[in-house]
Design an enzyme around this catalytic site. Sequence first.
Site, mmCIF file in Angstrom:
data_model
loop_
_atom_site.group_PDB
_atom_site.id
_atom_site.type_symbol
_atom_site.label_atom_id
_atom_site.label_comp_id
_atom_site.label_asym_id
_atom_site.label_seq_id
_atom_site.Cartn_x
_atom_site.Cartn_y
_atom_site.Cartn_z
ATOM 1 N N SER A 125 18.332 13.962 -4.890
ATOM 2 C CA SER A 125 17.916 13.176 -6.047
ATOM 3 C C SER A 125 17.736 14.113 -7.230
ATOM 4 O O SER A 125 17.856 15.336 -7.101
ATOM 5 C CB SER A 125 16.611 12.456 -5.743
ATOM 6 O OG SER A 125 15.552 13.394 -5.756
ATOM 7 N N LYS A 126 17.408 13.514 -8.347
ATOM 8 C CA LYS A 126 17.258 14.280 -9.593
ATOM 9 C C LYS A 126 16.283 15.445 -9.452
ATOM 10 O O LYS A 126 16.408 16.437 -10.147
ATOM 11 C CB LYS A 126 16.776 13.355 -10.706
ATOM 12 C CG LYS A 126 17.894 12.516 -11.262
ATOM 13 C CD LYS A 126 17.528 11.984 -12.629
ATOM 14 C CE LYS A 126 18.734 11.367 -13.298
ATOM 15 N NZ LYS A 126 18.464 10.078 -13.893
ATOM 16 N N ARG A 127 15.315 15.268 -8.556
ATOM 17 C CA ARG A 127 14.343 16.348 -8.331
ATOM 18 C C ARG A 127 15.034 17.659 -7.966
ATOM 19 O O ARG A 127 14.532 18.737 -8.201
ATOM 20 C CB ARG A 127 13.406 15.977 -7.177
ATOM 21 C CG ARG A 127 12.189 15.203 -7.552
ATOM 22 C CD ARG A 127 11.294 14.997 -6.353
ATOM 23 N NE ARG A 127 12.000 14.445 -5.200
ATOM 24 C CZ ARG A 127 12.144 15.056 -4.052
ATOM 25 N NH1 ARG A 127 11.633 16.251 -3.862
ATOM 26 N NH2 ARG A 127 12.801 14.476 -3.063
#
Length: 480
Positions: free
Chosen positions: A243-245
């Site tokens: 994910s963007k994390r």
Amino acid sequence: MEPVLRFAPSPTGYLHVGGARTAIFNWLIARQKNGQFLLRIEDTDRARSTEESIRKIISALQWLGLDWDGEIRYQSANVQRHMEIANRLLQEGKAYRCFCTREELEAKRKRAEALKLNRYYDGTCRHLSPEEIQQKLDQGLPFAIRFKVPEGQVRFNDLIHGPMSVDNDTLDDFIIVRSDNTPVYQLAVVVDDHDMGVNLVLRGDDHISNTNKQILLYQALNWKVPEFGHLPLILGPDKNRLSKRHGATSVEEFRNMGIFPEALFNYLCLLGWSSGDDREIFSKEELIRRFSLERVNKTAAVFDLQKLLWINSKYLAQKSVDELLPFVETWLKNKGLPLSYLQDERFRYLIGLLQIRSKTMNELTEQLDLFFTDPVEYEEKGVKKFFAKENSLQILEALYALFQQQPAQFFDNLQEIEQAIRNLAEKSGLSAGKVIHPLRLALTGKTASPGIFEMIYVLGQKKVLNRLKNAINYTKKLIH
Ligand code: GLU
């Protein structure tokens, strides 16, 4: 039979690399087996779907070179057809109207959770008599349409995971039309896949539970059930879903990083598929020939940015300078520099030098500054080692004198440049390195750069002298 595959993104954001990989695998099979690769935009969620997202997804697919067959289909255009099928199921007694209110459903859900039941819907409306139904309709009560899950089991042979089965008594009578009269994904996807002639559905693991329900719908409609394959998820380094994390996740972001489409394509294929030998760089044609679902891993794959960068560096190194010029052109434009540099022999030579030292186009273009801007500062560890020594100033001044007295054509000849520097070192009783390191720091501000003789050619007399002068002044200040 020729496979008919599709990619069916929901346009609620950008194209995630997981989606891109799904699209690639579908495309590879279609192209390998002379089948079809169709594109369907699942835009029935009007609240979350955006034009912007559709545009981004299409442009990412095009950038990756994933061409689709025929027109793009939009799921929202088929709503009437979805409703027609829902009504058919209703008429055939394979679905029923559910008048339960939101509050009632919430209570059922809570009760099921407390009792740890497999399913939450207790079938209240499944058993309404025709009279009761008519009465509620007459009252104008809103209703959803639920599919009547039959007894038995859903079984299918997943092309990646092998035989799969689930007991139907673990499945709720799921909703196929919401109470606002809009069809639900489960119904829409089955109707569209059927109508488009899709016979192989290849999508992410997160769809397995949908597949169970969808197979029940195919069976209820007496439609031929397509084959299914579910691709393992892509994880971040911490083993959570990518994910963007974790950093960049969209095709667009990798594009903006200076990754080549063929490198991302190649890397995404290795993410979940293995060729069976040690090779890792494959052209699209080779991938079309060699790809097979049998060699797709069953377990999730961890996204490895370093590996992507490594693969990209291999593609970068193989390109001709001419192929890189469009990227450099953009860079020059952004910098407000004249495009005539694209024809400058020395500038082009520098591009060639940097291309084998860079992992991405962005890394390459960042270093092009070297050509235009004299270093304003010098790497600290270099200063200590190469500018602050007792004989540093002497070396720099000797280099300045050497380059000042040369005719212009000297700077066109790499061999002469090298010979002159080696002679200078020898005359001063120094190893070549003792002369080259300070020279590199003076010309580039760095302790690492492309070959120094090549850099002298690239920069030419004026810039070389200017930069040496700056370094001399800097060194003088260090000493005093
Ligand atoms: N639209 C769904 C999604 O984006 C995919 C549907 C499917 O592949 O069946 O996740």
